[in-house]
Design a protein around this motif. Structure first.
Motif, PDB file in Angstrom:
ATOM      1  N   GLN A 139       5.714 -18.346 -27.978  1.00 48.04           N
ATOM      2  CA  GLN A 139       4.383 -18.896 -28.171  1.00 48.04           C
ATOM      3  C   GLN A 139       3.401 -17.806 -28.641  1.00 48.04           C
ATOM      4  O   GLN A 139       2.190 -17.968 -28.552  1.00 48.04           O
ATOM      5  N   GLU A 140       3.937 -16.756 -29.120  1.00 47.96           N
ATOM      6  CA  GLU A 140       3.095 -15.708 -29.669  1.00 47.96           C
ATOM      7  C   GLU A 140       3.462 -15.385 -31.111  1.00 47.96           C
ATOM      8  O   GLU A 140       2.643 -14.880 -31.870  1.00 47.96           O
ATOM      9  N   GLU A 147       2.303 -24.603 -30.400  1.00 50.67           N
ATOM     10  CA  GLU A 147       2.818 -24.989 -29.068  1.00 50.67           C
ATOM     11  C   GLU A 147       3.867 -26.088 -29.171  1.00 50.67           C
ATOM     12  O   GLU A 147       4.652 -26.280 -28.235  1.00 50.67           O
ATOM     13  N   ASN A 195      -3.207 -29.019 -22.974  1.00 52.70           N
ATOM     14  CA  ASN A 195      -2.314 -27.868 -22.957  1.00 52.70           C
ATOM     15  C   ASN A 195      -3.105 -26.574 -22.910  1.00 52.70           C
ATOM     16  O   ASN A 195      -2.731 -25.619 -22.229  1.00 52.70           O
ATOM     17  N   SER A 248      -1.589 -18.289 -34.172  1.00 52.64           N
ATOM     18  CA  SER A 248      -2.616 -18.857 -33.312  1.00 52.64           C
ATOM     19  C   SER A 248      -2.100 -20.169 -32.774  1.00 52.64           C
ATOM     20  O   SER A 248      -1.590 -21.000 -33.530  1.00 52.64           O
ATOM     21  N   VAL A 249      -2.274 -20.289 -31.501  1.00 51.88           N
ATOM     22  CA  VAL A 249      -1.785 -21.505 -30.853  1.00 51.88           C
ATOM     23  C   VAL A 249      -2.868 -22.566 -30.978  1.00 51.88           C
ATOM     24  O   VAL A 249      -4.062 -22.245 -31.119  1.00 51.88           O
ATOM     25  N   PRO A 263      -9.831 -19.318 -27.146  1.00 54.69           N
ATOM     26  CA  PRO A 263      -8.847 -18.293 -27.519  1.00 54.69           C
ATOM     27  C   PRO A 263      -7.532 -18.933 -27.957  1.00 54.69           C
ATOM     28  O   PRO A 263      -7.025 -19.831 -27.303  1.00 54.69           O
ATOM     29  N   ASN A 264      -7.039 -18.508 -29.039  1.00 54.36           N
ATOM     30  CA  ASN A 264      -5.848 -19.118 -29.611  1.00 54.36           C
ATOM     31  C   ASN A 264      -4.602 -18.282 -29.463  1.00 54.36           C
ATOM     32  O   ASN A 264      -3.591 -18.539 -30.111  1.00 54.36           O
ATOM     33  N   GLY A 265      -4.673 -17.276 -28.689  1.00 53.35           N
ATOM     34  CA  GLY A 265      -3.484 -16.458 -28.485  1.00 53.35           C
ATOM     35  C   GLY A 265      -3.530 -15.835 -27.105  1.00 53.35           C
ATOM     36  O   GLY A 265      -4.525 -15.881 -26.389  1.00 53.35           O
ATOM     37  N   LYS A 266      -2.393 -15.271 -26.760  1.00 47.75           N
ATOM     38  CA  LYS A 266      -2.298 -14.718 -25.418  1.00 47.75           C
ATOM     39  C   LYS A 266      -3.213 -13.515 -25.255  1.00 47.75           C
ATOM     40  O   LYS A 266      -3.904 -13.344 -24.253  1.00 47.75           O
ATOM     41  N   GLU A 267      -3.241 -12.678 -26.250  1.00 46.57           N
ATOM     42  CA  GLU A 267      -4.065 -11.481 -26.112  1.00 46.57           C
ATOM     43  C   GLU A 267      -5.530 -11.837 -26.010  1.00 46.57           C
ATOM     44  O   GLU A 267      -6.282 -11.237 -25.230  1.00 46.57           O
ATOM     45  N   TYR A 268      -5.930 -12.784 -26.801  1.00 40.68           N
ATOM     46  CA  TYR A 268      -7.323 -13.191 -26.736  1.00 40.68           C
ATOM     47  C   TYR A 268      -7.662 -13.743 -25.370  1.00 40.68           C
ATOM     48  O   TYR A 268      -8.720 -13.448 -24.811  1.00 40.68           O
ATOM     49  N   ALA A 301       2.283 -11.719 -33.968  1.00 38.96           N
ATOM     50  CA  ALA A 301       1.257 -12.193 -33.043  1.00 38.96           C
ATOM     51  C   ALA A 301      -0.111 -12.216 -33.704  1.00 38.96           C
ATOM     52  O   ALA A 301      -0.966 -13.032 -33.352  1.00 38.96           O
TER      53      ALA A 301
END
Lengths: 206, 620
Positions: free
Chosen positions: B53-54, B135, A187, B109-110, A72-77, B105
């Motif tokens: 970070q979003e 990041e 990370n 993508s992080v 997952p590449n994001g917070k929501e995911y 958002a």
């Protein structure tokens, strides 16, 4: 240090179990934070000694062998996927980095390019991955025991089951890419663990 | 090895010279060379930052191309390298007034590399360094709600510790665990130019130690992601200042209380001194004991009013005198009276009421069975400067007493070496306890009637000396003379040593000197007047005399004394005649009784007078 599941309470009360699970989570999160710190230090040192060419950064495909692992590449995911999936991702990442880091340390010990300090860090990093994987496995087992996650994970103890590939792709990476990729993945691991904890035992420090 | 090291060093120098250390994934130049003119500078991205970070934003600049500064002339394209087949897309959201491209958002993508580029009409301005991962460009917002509390003050009251607390930035989702922030506090004095930075730590409170009283401090905090490099903006400053007001309030009354306390103590001391003045005088300035006879005023003596004196001494009976005396000397409590009280008999004195004054004075029991042991002077001062020293009389008194009272009860304690002797400086006398008494009732205060030219002193004892056979006589012992006792015992007569008072007051002469003086012949007459203590040629006194110690002794000499007309101890001086002789009241009729002259105050006054010339003519 080894990741031992130290139970504070021996009784079978539910609250007690959750407390021990929270403690487990805290330990693995602390561990992963340290691992990420070391990888960051190593990467900075590597950059200091060996300036990367400009082209290296701009390469389209950064050749990270873990790119095949869907993360997952994001917070929501990260919050949306199931806990089992998140746990599995974490474990896959950890397993995927055991061998490369070990070989990296071996190479570093033989090479004289890095300082003794860096050599120690690479060894520590290699050990940490190993310990962290065991710790996360214990957390997963604990969660399975508590019924938080189902038993669909299967045999977590077998690393081969988690390997996405044969595991030889990492040999193609050079040292700098390896450090860059591991810094990124450490990370990720740190992030996922924290999210997993706050999803599982949010009342204990989130 | 050396070559590689040198190459590394050169590379390091190159880095420093260029002042360039690109962070991976973030190739935005921090410091562009200001010397390059903006005209030649092509459009470029100034910065890309993510706060939470979003999402993230990128800003660009047209550079030297001012014709491209208008909105729409330059377009932003980005490449998200999440798959090999990714392509460049345009900025999802423009904010033209800021020349900003905002990625929400959904588009963020992080852990995935991004690359951004500017495109003009036909030109693409692309810098390969403008690739990054989210990041790595995260700069968290500063914390909010800063406040401070005073922890403690130093004992000196000059410095204090402060606990600063805050809350994480609202934009950063730390609750979910998505962002792990660590904070750095910086503080400085109001007028200082440089900031003091404390160690970075992830908690939302931190203690600042060692702030100074009275100075104002400015504190601000910034945050960054753990194990990352980029800091966010600084928070708004808060000001800390602690003045001395609280401490002053506590010290001012304290000083006042202290002052008042000291003043009060001083007043109390003064009151005590004023009230107890006389007692303090007694303590601080002890009175010199001057011999004063109770009831007699020295003033009367000076005036020559003997009649009144006689009245005082005799008149009013016993009752009147003490009353008078007490009134007289009421105001002089420090005067020591020589109390002569008949009732003040010591123990063991009941058989014979006629204990000598000396005995009573010294508190010795009459005929007690106890013997004297060595009597050492009470004080340590062995040097006798002058015979006028006040201590001397007491000292000599004891000496005298010891020697004059050889007639202590018989038998026992014939051991000569009974008591331990003191230092050689001090004369010791040990009287031989044994044998009949010779001078049992000899008074210590024998009146000196006359001083013989030879140096002898004519004493007039108050009582009839009981001269008895003395089988053992008194002995004296020095530390050295241990053999005295045996020799002494052989003698029938007590051996006496004369106490010679040298006119010049140089003290006492030694034994040898005293012995050299001639002695007038005298025969002991019992019941007669006074006796003469004269230097007695002591033939058989070898051991003791050869000691030649300068210790004053006195040994009464009973058998050789002459007794003249009985004169009372305390003969009242009636008046002085032209010859400077003392006119004494005649003694009362002498009786063989020993009880005579016990109370000279009560006894009738003697009539007549004796001049010094007549003394020699007197014969028993």
């Amino acid at each position: 240090g080894s990741m031992k599941a130290a139970s504070i309470c021996s009784s079978d009360q539910a609250g007690c179990h959750f407390l021990s699970l929270a403690n487990l989570f805290d330990r693995v999160i602390q561990h992963s934070a340290r691992m990420h710190g070391i990888s960051n230090d190593l990467h900075s040192e590597f950059e200091l000694y060996f300036l990367p060419s400009k082209n290296q950064i701009g390469r389209v495909n950064r050749n990270c062998h873990t790119s095949t692992i869907l993360t997952p590449n994001g917070k929501e995911y990260a919050q949306r996927i199931a806990r089992e999936e998140l746990t599995e991702v974490i474990l896959k990442l950890l397993v995927a980095w055991r061998d490369p880091l070990w070989h990296f340390h071996q190479n570093m010990a033989q090479q004289l390019t890095f300082s003794h300090f860096s050599s120690n860090k690479s060894l520590e990093m290699s050990d940490m991955v190993h310990e962290l994987q065991k710790g996360v496995q214990k957390v997963a087992e604990k969660m399975q025991t508590l019924g938080i996650i189902s038993n669909s994970l299967g045999n977590l103890g077998s690393p081969k089951a988690l390997l996405a590939s044969d595991g030889a792709e990492w040999r193609l990476m050079n040292d700098y890419d390896l450090l860059y990729c591991f810094r990124r993945d450490s990370n990720k691991i740190q992030n996922y663990l924290k999210i997993l904890k706050c999803r599982t035992v949010p009342e204990h420090g989130c | 090895m050396a070559v590689s090291l040198s190459s590394v060093v050169l590379l390091l120098l190159l880095i420093i010279a260029l002042n360039w250390l690109p962070a991976p994934g973030s190739a935005f130049l921090i410091d562009r060379d200001p010397t390059t003119s903006s005209a030649t500078l092509e459009p470029h991205f100034t910065d890309c930052i993510s706060r939470d970070q979003e999402t993230f934003r990128c800003w660009w600049s047209p550079g030297g191309f001012h014709n491209l500064s208008s909105p729409g002339t330059l377009r932003v394209f980005y490449l998200k390298k999440d798959s090999p087949s990714s392509e460049w897309k345009e900025c999802p959201e423009y904010i033209h007034k800021n020349r900003e491209c905002f990625f929400d958002a959904n588009h963020t993508s992080v852990w995935i590399p991004y690359c951004v580029q500017l495109r003009g009409q036909n030109i693409t301005y692309f810098n390969e360094d403008d690739c990054f991962t989210v990041e790595n460009i995260v700069r968290p917002d500063p914390p909010v709600s800063l406040n401070w509390t005073l922890l403690n003050m130093s004992p000196s009251g000059l410095s204090y510790d402060v606990l600063v607390s805050w809350e994480p930035p609202p934009s950063a989702d730390v609750g979910v665990g998505w962002m792990r922030i660590e904070y750095e506090i910086q503080y400085r004095e109001r007028n200082a130019t440089s900031w003091e930075a404390l160690e970075k730590q992830p908690h939302t409170q931190q203690t600042i130690y060692g702030l100074q009283i009275g100075r104002e401090y400015e504190v601000h905090i910034r945050s960054r992601m753990q194990a990352f490099v980029k800091f966010g903006e600084f928070s708004d400053s808060i000001f800390i200042q602690v003045t001395e007001i609280p401490s002053k309030d506590s010290t001012v009354p304290f000083t006042l209380v202290l002052i008042f306390g000291i003043v009060g103590v001083l007043i109390v001391i003064m009151v005590i001194v004023a009230s107890q003045q006389q007692r303090l005088m007694m303590i601080l300035l002890p009175p010199v004991p001057a011999p004063k006879i109770k009831g007699i005023d020295s003033e009367l003596l000076k005036k020559g009013k003997l009649e009144e004196l006689n009245f005082i001494l005799n008149g009013g009976g016993l009752e009147g005198l003490p009353a008078y005396a007490t009134d007289f000397y009421q105001e002089e409590p420090w005067v020591e009276f020589i109390e002569v009280d008949e009732e003040d008999a010591e123990g063991g004195d009941k058989e014979d009421n006629c204990s000598s004054d000396t005995q009573r004075l010294l508190g010795l029991p009459h005929r007690n069975t106890e013997g004297f042991s060595a009597i050492s002077p009470p004080d340590d001062d062995s040097g006798r400067a002058s015979c006028y020293d006040t201590d001397l009389p007491e000292h000599d008194t004891q000496m005298l007493m010891v020697s004059l009272l050889p007639g202590q009860p018989e038998d026992d304690e014939a051991s000569p070496d009974a008591p331990a002797s003191e230092t050689s400086e001090r004369p010791l006398i040990q009287t031989q306890i044994g044998g009949p008494q010779t001078w049992v009732n000899t008074d210590l205060y024998a009146q000196v009637s006359n001083v013989m030219p030879s140096g002898g002193v004519v004493l007039s004892p108050g009582q009839q000396p009981k001269i008895q056979e003395n089988s053992s006589g008194s002995e004296r012992e020095t530390q050295k003379g241990g053999k005295l006792s045996e020799e002494e015992q052989k003698k029938n007569e007590p051996q006496f040593q004369l106490l010679v008072v040298v006119p010049e007051g140089s003290g006492y002469t030694g034994e040898n000197e005293a012995r050299q003086t001639s002695t007038p012949p005298s025969s002991p007459v019992p019941g007669s007047g006074y006796q003469t203590i004269q230097p007695h040629a002591m033939e058989t006194k070898p051991a003791a005399t050869t000691d030649a110690s300068q210790s004053p002794y006195i040994l009464p000499e009973s058998p050789q004394s002459q007794l003249f007309t009985p004169v009372a101890d305390y003969t009242v001086v009636q008046e002085l005649d032209t010859h400077r002789s003392l006119l004494l009241n005649p003694p009362p009729s002498q009786s063989p009784s020993l009880c005579q002259q016990q109370h000279p105050l009560k006894a009738p006054m003697p009539v007549g007078y004796i001049t010094p010339d007549l003394l020699g003519n007197l014969a028993p």
